[in-house]
Motif scaffolding. Structure first.
Motif, PDB file in Angstrom:
ATOM      1  N   UNK A   1      -2.714  13.446 -17.281  1.00 22.55           N
ATOM      2  CA  UNK A   1      -2.444  13.395 -15.606  1.00 22.55           C
ATOM      3  C   UNK A   1      -1.000  12.584 -15.421  1.00 22.55           C
ATOM      4  N   UNK A   2      -0.577  11.583 -16.215  1.00 24.13           N
ATOM      5  CA  UNK A   2       1.012  11.216 -15.944  1.00 24.13           C
ATOM      6  C   UNK A   2       1.664  12.619 -15.964  1.00 24.13           C
ATOM      7  N   UNK A   3       1.603  13.479 -16.730  1.00 20.51           N
ATOM      8  CA  UNK A   3       2.582  14.721 -16.697  1.00 20.51           C
ATOM      9  C   UNK A   3       2.502  15.484 -15.569  1.00 20.51           C
ATOM     10  N   UNK A   4       1.628  15.062 -14.613  1.00 21.96           N
ATOM     11  CA  UNK A   4       1.528  15.879 -13.417  1.00 21.96           C
ATOM     12  C   UNK A   4       2.471  15.473 -12.238  1.00 21.96           C
ATOM     13  N   UNK A   5       3.161  14.416 -12.629  1.00 21.02           N
ATOM     14  CA  UNK A   5       4.018  13.605 -11.563  1.00 21.02           C
ATOM     15  C   UNK A   5       5.295  14.470 -11.174  1.00 21.02           C
ATOM     16  N   UNK A   6       5.453  14.423  -9.806  1.00 16.05           N
ATOM     17  CA  UNK A   6       6.478  15.232  -9.451  1.00 16.05           C
ATOM     18  C   UNK A   6       7.700  14.429  -8.686  1.00 16.05           C
ATOM     19  N   UNK A   7       7.806  12.989  -9.049  1.00 19.59           N
ATOM     20  CA  UNK A   7       8.471  12.186  -8.460  1.00 19.59           C
ATOM     21  C   UNK A   7       9.512  11.425  -9.500  1.00 19.59           C
ATOM     22  N   UNK A   8       9.500  11.913 -10.693  1.00 17.79           N
ATOM     23  CA  UNK A   8      10.134  11.334 -11.748  1.00 17.79           C
ATOM     24  C   UNK A   8       9.878   9.949 -11.760  1.00 17.79           C
ATOM     25  N   UNK A   9       8.546   9.407 -11.685  1.00 19.08           N
ATOM     26  CA  UNK A   9       7.970   8.147 -11.640  1.00 19.08           C
ATOM     27  C   UNK A   9       9.113   7.064 -10.549  1.00 19.08           C
ATOM     28  N   UNK A  10       9.352   7.567  -9.622  1.00 26.62           N
ATOM     29  CA  UNK A  10      10.163   6.856  -8.587  1.00 26.62           C
ATOM     30  C   UNK A  10       9.910   5.686  -8.135  1.00 26.62           C
ATOM     31  N   UNK A  11      10.950   4.800  -7.857  1.00 22.60           N
ATOM     32  CA  UNK A  11      10.744   3.613  -7.117  1.00 22.60           C
ATOM     33  C   UNK A  11      10.839   3.600  -5.811  1.00 22.60           C
ATOM     34  N   UNK A  12      10.937   4.734  -5.236  1.00 24.52           N
ATOM     35  CA  UNK A  12      10.954   4.986  -3.655  1.00 24.52           C
ATOM     36  C   UNK A  12       9.468   5.151  -3.156  1.00 24.52           C
TER      37      UNK A  12
ATOM     38  N   UNK B   1       0.886  -1.076  -0.063  1.00 29.79           N
ATOM     39  CA  UNK B   1      -0.073   0.192   0.078  1.00 29.79           C
ATOM     40  C   UNK B   1       0.907   1.230   0.029  1.00 29.79           C
ATOM     41  N   UNK B   2       0.648   2.181  -1.148  1.00 28.46           N
ATOM     42  CA  UNK B   2       1.673   3.088  -1.083  1.00 28.46           C
ATOM     43  C   UNK B   2       0.869   4.602  -1.637  1.00 28.46           C
ATOM     44  N   UNK B   3       1.796   5.626  -1.258  1.00 27.81           N
ATOM     45  CA  UNK B   3       0.914   6.835  -1.709  1.00 27.81           C
ATOM     46  C   UNK B   3       1.272   7.175  -3.138  1.00 27.81           C
ATOM     47  N   UNK B   4      -0.192   7.152  -3.792  1.00 25.06           N
ATOM     48  CA  UNK B   4      -0.151   7.253  -5.381  1.00 25.06           C
ATOM     49  C   UNK B   4      -1.232   8.122  -5.642  1.00 25.06           C
ATOM     50  N   UNK B   5      -0.808   9.040  -6.592  1.00 25.76           N
ATOM     51  CA  UNK B   5      -1.669   9.838  -7.398  1.00 25.76           C
ATOM     52  C   UNK B   5      -1.023  10.290  -8.666  1.00 25.76           C
ATOM     53  N   UNK B   6      -1.579  11.122  -9.580  1.00 23.38           N
ATOM     54  CA  UNK B   6      -0.875  11.640 -10.699  1.00 23.38           C
ATOM     55  C   UNK B   6       0.368  12.500 -10.222  1.00 23.38           C
ATOM     56  N   UNK B   7       0.234  13.203  -9.079  1.00 23.06           N
ATOM     57  CA  UNK B   7       1.302  13.812  -8.556  1.00 23.06           C
ATOM     58  C   UNK B   7       2.314  13.230  -7.830  1.00 23.06           C
ATOM     59  N   UNK B   8       1.958  12.065  -7.515  1.00 19.02           N
ATOM     60  CA  UNK B   8       3.037  11.196  -6.839  1.00 19.02           C
ATOM     61  C   UNK B   8       3.087   9.799  -7.536  1.00 19.02           C
ATOM     62  N   UNK B   9       3.251   9.755  -8.919  1.00 20.19           N
ATOM     63  CA  UNK B   9       3.203   8.877  -9.891  1.00 20.19           C
ATOM     64  C   UNK B   9       4.267   7.824  -9.757  1.00 20.19           C
ATOM     65  N   UNK B  10       4.365   6.772  -8.713  1.00 17.77           N
ATOM     66  CA  UNK B  10       5.496   6.059  -8.276  1.00 17.77           C
ATOM     67  C   UNK B  10       5.586   4.922  -9.376  1.00 17.77           C
ATOM     68  N   UNK B  11       5.603   5.074 -10.636  1.00 23.83           N
ATOM     69  CA  UNK B  11       5.509   4.183 -11.679  1.00 23.83           C
ATOM     70  C   UNK B  11       6.648   3.004 -11.511  1.00 23.83           C
ATOM     71  N   UNK B  12       7.920   3.474 -11.024  1.00 25.39           N
ATOM     72  CA  UNK B  12       8.786   2.370 -11.043  1.00 25.39           C
ATOM     73  C   UNK B  12       8.438   1.394  -9.586  1.00 25.39           C
ATOM     74  N   UNK B  13       8.083   1.921  -8.606  1.00 25.83           N
ATOM     75  CA  UNK B  13       7.539   1.188  -7.466  1.00 25.83           C
ATOM     76  C   UNK B  13       6.321   0.409  -8.051  1.00 25.83           C
TER      77      UNK B  13
END
Length: 276
Positions: free
Chosen positions: A255-266, A160-172
């Motif tokens: 929406x993907x473009x709103x990410x601020x995490x660089x699609x992090x795995x963190x 369970x992770x923090x996840x939204x277009x602004x926290x798009x943790x694609x790598x995780x």
């Protein structure tokens, strides 16, 4: 995931089905406020309720479930081990007592305080004792997942992770999928911060939907189970109205473009860890 898809669940590694949308009760006050929210959600059709030992409202969740008239076996109930404790097995027994139920559907390590592996044997003991159908993790990064997999006898079912277009943790999410772990999104609305974003608002207006519905639907289309939190009946209803439409490719890309995490795995930003 198509809008007309009748599949409203994802299958976990233990074979159980987790609903795609549930109610989270983080920061919901113990007592009537929590009970009302859970009862309203179950009345609306929700079948996933997510709480935690650290929330201090397990007793209210349990009372609401019993008062709802919905059979316990139809409800997917999650709670989380507070890692400031020592024994996940013993704490699961206390959770069951507070919740007034014989079993959990999912029991998560709330965050990897003290490292990602030490609590897992106790989680496995809780599973083997029949206290919970599934065990998993929360706020674990891709690296922490790999550490855990090296020592686990039972595979984590969910992260369970923090996840939204602004926290798009694609790598995780990708790391979870590669490990056979279903990612679940908490704070999909950014605790309300994301509802007023102009891009979200534009997409919602074009789709004839609300910003909250767009944010929840986006996470669903990424393959996640989603647990928005609300204590307002009309918003609880609104948040569940996401199964009869689909965001198009252009909307998803915007929406993907709103990410601020660089699609992090963190799992969290570097300064976002509240544990040591």
């Amino acid at each position: 995931m198509a809008a007309n898809d009748a599949q409203l669940t994802r299958t976990l590694s233990n074979g159980t089905e987790i609903p795609l949308v549930g109610l989270g009760v983080w920061q919901v006050q113990d007592g009537p406020e929590c009970e009302r929210a859970v009862e309203w959600a179950l009345e609306e059709g929700y079948r996933l309720i997510d709480t935690a030992q650290a929330y201090g409202n397990e007793s209210s969740v349990g009372r609401a479930i019993r008062n709802s008239g919905v059979p316990r076996e139809e409800i997917f109930l999650t709670t989380k081990f507070y890692p400031g404790g020592r024994d996940p097995h013993a704490e699961a027994e206390k959770s069951l007592e507070r919740l007034g139920t014989d079993y959990l559907d999912l029991y998560l390590i709330h965050w990897p305080q003290g490292g990602p592996t030490w609590a897992w044997p106790g989680m496995e003991q809780a599973s083997e004792a029949g206290l919970t159908k599934g065990i998993g993790i929360s706020n674990f990064s891709a690296g922490e997942i790999q550490e855990l997999l090296k020592v686990s006898q039972i595979q984590p079912a969910v992260n369970q992770i923090q996840f939204s277009p602004f926290e798009y943790r694609a790598g995780l999410v990708e790391a979870c999928e590669e490990a056979g772990i279903v990612a679940q999104a908490y704070s999909p609305l950014g605790t309300g911060r994301h509802l007023g974003d102009p891009v979200v608002d534009r997409i919602a207006s074009a789709a004839g939907r609300t910003p909250a519905q767009v944010l929840i639907r986006w996470a669903m289309q990424k393959g996640l189970s989603v647990i928005p939190k609300s204590t307002h009946r009309e918003r609880i209803q609104e948040n569940f109205g996401v199964f009869d439409f689909e965001l198009d490719d252009d909307s998803i890309a915007a929406l993907d473009a709103l990410d601020t995490t660089r699609q992090t795995s963190e799992a969290l930003s570097r300064d976002g860890k509240w544990w040591s």
